[in-house]
Design a protein around this motif. Structure first.
Motif, short mmCIF file in Angstrom:
data_model
loop_
_atom_site.label_atom_id
_atom_site.label_comp_id
_atom_site.label_asym_id
_atom_site.label_seq_id
_atom_site.Cartn_x
_atom_site.Cartn_y
_atom_site.Cartn_z
N SER A 139 42.01 34.36 78.04
CA SER A 139 41.59 33.60 79.21
C SER A 139 42.66 33.56 80.31
CB SER A 139 41.18 32.18 78.81
OG SER A 139 42.14 31.59 77.96
N ALA A 281 40.77 27.89 80.26
CA ALA A 281 39.70 27.45 79.37
C ALA A 281 39.91 26.00 78.96
CB ALA A 281 39.67 28.34 78.13
N ASP A 287 32.95 26.14 78.33
CA ASP A 287 33.60 27.33 78.91
C ASP A 287 32.61 28.47 79.16
OD1 ASP A 287 36.33 26.57 79.13
OD2 ASP A 287 36.49 26.66 76.94
#
Ligand SMILES: [Fe+2]
Length: 315
Positions: A139, A281, A287
């Motif tokens: 992420s 995230a 998410d």
């Protein structure tokens, strides 16, 4: 972008079809589903079939977008914390079926035994602990653009993504090779088989490199195979400089799309490179959540690595 907005009358055909298919199979991973999905796909509305056929056959763009599929946010539930599937089935099975039906109009979905338990339809979700990994489950680190599975000549032709949730509007990034204005002299060098492709981090690192060109097909509208992070630096200055030139040109042409729930994006793995922007995230079930499939136009290319003509998993 080549795009198609589903009309109400199309949804009137799609939804009962998806529901019927969902009643026939426990999961899109089932062999019986995969054997029948291209037959079911023939029952999609003709306008949608024609749209995907044009994308496959005439290559109007390196990406295509199908929008308007309704996703029930409450029904699909929270964004899962991991790609590993729950044994009690998927709450998003209808969405998975729709993505697979569309994919079946482009080819046959494939998977790799060493990637995500060999799952055909995968959850792209951020995983806690993978924040700084250069993987689909990362992420905070940008997923640098690449051709999917570039090392392998039998790699898929399309990546199909369907968005279930993307509250932070995280873009899926891509560059279309046809939009890059290339210097013909550099193209000539990039067409030569002097570039060494190595397995990317999602594959075992023990296999050998493969020497191949970066661009191939028609020099006026080439296909691309490029993953600079998993390639050797060429020894010759000419090849090195052509490679650096193409990296710069692609960087300059990177664009993206922040997918909305229900949108399906198909990326032509021969006509575009793709990646993902970095994001923060939350790991709280809200998410970004995409479903992904990998579609091959010709299963026979990987037959030596698969157990049976119709099996989809590459070993
Ligand atoms: Fe990728």
């Amino acid at each position: 972008m080549h795009s198609h907005e589903l009309a109400g009358e199309e949804l009137g055909v799609i939804r009962p079809l998806v529901e019927e298919v969902a009643s026939l199979h426990a999961s899109v991973e089932e062999a019986a589903f995969l054997e029948n999905v291209s037959t079911y796909a023939q029952e999609l509305p003709r306008r949608l079939r024609a749209f995907l056929n044009v994308f496959r056959l005439t290559e109007p763009s390196g990406v295509c977008l199908i929008s308007g599929y309704p996703v029930d946010d409450a029904k699909v539930g929270k964004t899962p914390p991991h790609w590993r599937k729950e044994s009690d089935g998927s709450n998003a099975m209808e969405e998975e079926i729709f993505l697979n039906l569309c994919g079946a109009l482009l080819g046959d979905a494939i998977a790799w035994s060493h990637q995500r338990d060999g799952l055909i339809c995968q959850d792209l979700v951020p995983i806690e602990g993978h924040e700084s990994k250069m993987l689909g489950s990362g992420s905070e680190l940008e997923l640098v653009w690449h051709t999917e599975d570039a090392r392998y000549s039998y790699r898929g032709d399309y990546i199909g993504l369907m968005c279930l949730r993307n509250l932070d509007a995280v873009p899926t990034t891509f560059a279309l090779i046809d939009e890059v204005r290339l210097d013909p002299e550099r193209v000539e060098v990039l067409f030569e088989p002097r570039f060494v492709f190595r397995p990317d981090p999602s594959h075992p690192s023990d296999s050998e490199g493969e020497k191949a060109p970066v661009l191939f097909g028609n020099p006026g509208s080439p296909y691309i195979r490029f993953d600079p992070y998993s390639m050797d630096r060429p020894e010759s200055r000419e090849a090195r400089s052509a490679m650096d030139y193409l990296i710069r040109m692609i960087d300059d042409n990177m664009t993206g799309a922040a997918l909305l729930p229900g949108e399906c994006l198909f990326i032509d793995n021969y006509k575009a490179v793709h990646g993902r922007s970095s994001f923060k995230a939350r790991f709280d079930g809200t998410d970004r959540w995409l479903k992904r499939i990998n579609v091959a136009r010709d299963l026979r290319k990987s037959r030596a690595m698969r157990k049976a003509p119709a099996s989809r998993v590459i070993f």
